[in-house]
Design an enzyme around this catalytic site. Structure first.
Site, PDB file in Angstrom:
ATOM      1  N   PHE A   1       0.809  -1.224   0.000  1.00 25.95           N
ATOM      2  CA  PHE A   1       0.000   0.000   0.000  1.00 25.95           C
ATOM      3  C   PHE A   1       0.842   1.274   0.000  1.00 25.95           C
ATOM      4  O   PHE A   1       0.344   2.348  -0.328  1.00 25.95           O
ATOM      5  CB  PHE A   1      -0.972   0.008   1.194  1.00 25.95           C
ATOM      6  N   LYS A   2       2.126   1.164   0.353  1.00 22.81           N
ATOM      7  CA  LYS A   2       2.949   2.376   0.413  1.00 22.81           C
ATOM      8  C   LYS A   2       3.060   3.066  -0.949  1.00 22.81           C
ATOM      9  O   LYS A   2       3.384   4.240  -1.021  1.00 22.81           O
ATOM     10  CB  LYS A   2       4.319   2.056   0.993  1.00 22.81           C
ATOM     11  N   ASP A   3       2.768   2.316  -2.019  1.00 18.87           N
ATOM     12  CA  ASP A   3       2.771   2.935  -3.346  1.00 18.87           C
ATOM     13  C   ASP A   3       1.775   4.091  -3.443  1.00 18.87           C
ATOM     14  O   ASP A   3       2.019   5.049  -4.178  1.00 18.87           O
ATOM     15  CB  ASP A   3       2.420   1.892  -4.414  1.00 18.87           C
TER      16      ASP A   3
END
Ligand SMILES: *Cc1c(COP(=O)(O)O)cnc(C)c1O
Length: 499
Positions: A112-114
């Site tokens: 999810f850090k994208d």
């Protein structure tokens, strides 16, 4: 919109400054100086809004010193069909009655850090131009695996920036290492450190704190910056997908207008779940935020008791991105729940630094425990959740998401609250294939298999395809081979910036 520090000793600044500075000069974190409200009526009208359009609507009021056109360009870069493999960007999957999964791992690095690291570089390079800076930005990152790759993908070929990532040469998985050393881009540098993650992180901190080094970089035309998760530019983009998930279910008729739901968020640094808190403050109908922790359950204890105590053993778990004992972003929640009492917050943070522990006052704890609920999962419970979810729903989840699933079941038992619930799925099961294969097919299935063989195994068994970011990794050319001793990290930075 201006941004103030949670410690109260910094002049308010526009968003470009807050994003460029990362952390406030008084050591606090930047937060918006006023609230943004989306009314129930507006929400109902926004049902089914496509991701990019929604991002524009949510981000704009927080970035009022950026033009609408600038925000649009940043959003278009970050959430395109090139960067996110799923047309919906953040698909919401219905697992069973009232239970949904928000898949946050269709970006380039499968976690999810994208969502934050695809747009932060876009915002940062414009923020520098906007605040009159002539220097280029040199982003330094120490990574234990996931953040480094996500930052590399976000910063690659972004004008006016250079990125240098340090990873522990022997301390990341084969897939993680290949993801980084095969990184393409003209402004990216990836360096193995002959030491562990702590040494790499200390090295980066030292460079940031070294005045002579900063001046030298300045002479070579660079200014240091970090892509750290306390940067407002990383937190803000995460608010969007909580709205997106709700509005998607609204459009599909799974929710009635105004209906309250719960979110379950697997948590480490308190960034992702804080974004859900902000979404609720903006008017999203959220009943409870369920914070899922692994064995490093400092936050579970905090929510239950009001005492934050980092004096405890650190455990390495199979959900490594949640192995954290200092959850930096919690400071922003404390600021909100004390009615923006910077003096109180600063005093607790001083206690944390000096004693590793603080206790919030009763009123603040009451507010927090009325909204948040928390439990934790150990590795065995995490493995069982992966297996049970596959058996019950024929759906694969990674160990971080599995922590969320376990904690959700605990929540149901404890509260009998059957409101509709969305679990934030933070990583692709393919990324943590070893735990996933072992949980479902047994220890025998992983014996003597490389991570690449396991990817193929998972594909064969499930019929799902390997995500683009993990495909053919072992066939890509290795572009970064340099390793340094920890004491030589600053020399490496100097070579790159001034060489
Ligand atoms: C970073 C990360 C988390 C923890 O998120 P926070 O914002 O730090 O709470 C959870 N799962 C995965 C896969 C992550 O990469």
């Amino acid at each position: 919109m201006l941004y103030v520090s949670t410690r109260g000793k910094t002049e308010p600044v526009p968003s470009a400054q807050a994003i460029k500075m990362g952390i406030a000069p008084d050591g606090g974190l930047f937060v918006p100086d006023r609230s943004v409200q989306i009314t129930a009526k507006q929400l109902a009208k926004m049902a089914g809004t496509p991701y990019r359009q929604l991002a524009q609507t949510i981000l704009e009021p927080f970035l009022s010193d950026f033009s609408a056109e600038e925000v649009r360009t940043c959003v278009a870069h970050a959430y395109s069909s090139v960067t996110f493999a799923a047309p919906a960007v953040a698909p919401v999957i219905r697992l069973g009655d009232g239970l949904y999964v928000l898949e946050l791992w269709h970006g380039p690095t499968c976690a999810f850090k994208d969502f934050a690291l695809q747009i932060l570089p876009q915002l940062l390079s414009r923020a520098v131009a906007k605040t009159g800076g002539r220097e280029k930005i040199a982003v330094l990152v120490a990574t234990s695996g996931d953040t480094g790759k996500a930052a590399l993908e976000g910063f690659k070929d972004v004008a006016g920036t250079s990125i240098i990532v340090f990873y522990p040469a022997e301390g990341v998985s084969a897939v993680q290492k290949l993801q980084m050393v095969t990184q393409e881009g003209g402004n990216v540098h990836v360096i193995g450190v002959q030491g562990n993650f702590d040494q790499a992180q200390s090295g980066v901190k030292e460079i940031f704190g070294d005045k002579a080094m900063r001046e030298e970089a300045g002479r070579c035309g660079y200014r240091f910056s970090s892509a750290n998760s306390i940067n407002w530019g990383r937190l803000l983009p995460q608010i969007v997908y909580y709205f997106f998930a709700y509005l998607d279910l609204l459009a599909r008729g799974e929710l009635a207008a105004g209906e309250e739901i719960n979110f379950v968020v697997p948590t480490g640094n308190f960034g992702n779940i804080l974004a859900a808190f902000y979404a609720r403050q903006m008017g999203l109908p959220v009943h409870r935020l369920i914070l899922a922790a692994n064995r490093n359950n400092v936050l579970t204890e905090f929510i239950r008791t009001g005492v934050y105590d980092r004096n405890r053993p650190f455990y390495k778990t199979i959900s490594p991105s949640m192995d954290i004992l200092i959850s930096s972003n919690l400071e922003r929640l404390l600021f909100a729940c004390t009615g923006r009492d910077a003096e109180k917050v600063a005093a607790w943070m001083t206690e944390l630094r000096e004693k590793g522990r603080y206790r919030v006052d009763g009123a603040t704890h009451a507010k927090i425990s009325a909204l948040f609920w928390s439990a934790s999962a150990d590795d065995n419970e995490t493995m069982a959740a992966i297996r049970d979810t596959y058996q019950q729903y024929n759906y694969l989840i990674d160990p971080h998401t599995a922590v969320g699933m376990h904690v959700y079941n605990r929540y149901l038992q404890a509260t009998r609250d059957f409101r509709k619930t969305i679990i934030a799925s933070t990583a692709s099961p393919f990324k943590f294939n070893q735990s996933v294969v072992q949980a479902i097919w047994g220890a025998e299935a992983v014996r003597q298999k490389s991570e690449f063989e396991l990817l193929d195994f998972l594909t064969r068994e499930t019929g799902l395809s390997i995500p683009p970011g993990l495909r053919d990794l072992n066939k890509k050319p290795v572009r970064h081979t340099r390793t340094v001793r920890p004491e030589d990290m600053s020399r490496a930075v100097r070579d790159i910036l001034c060489g």
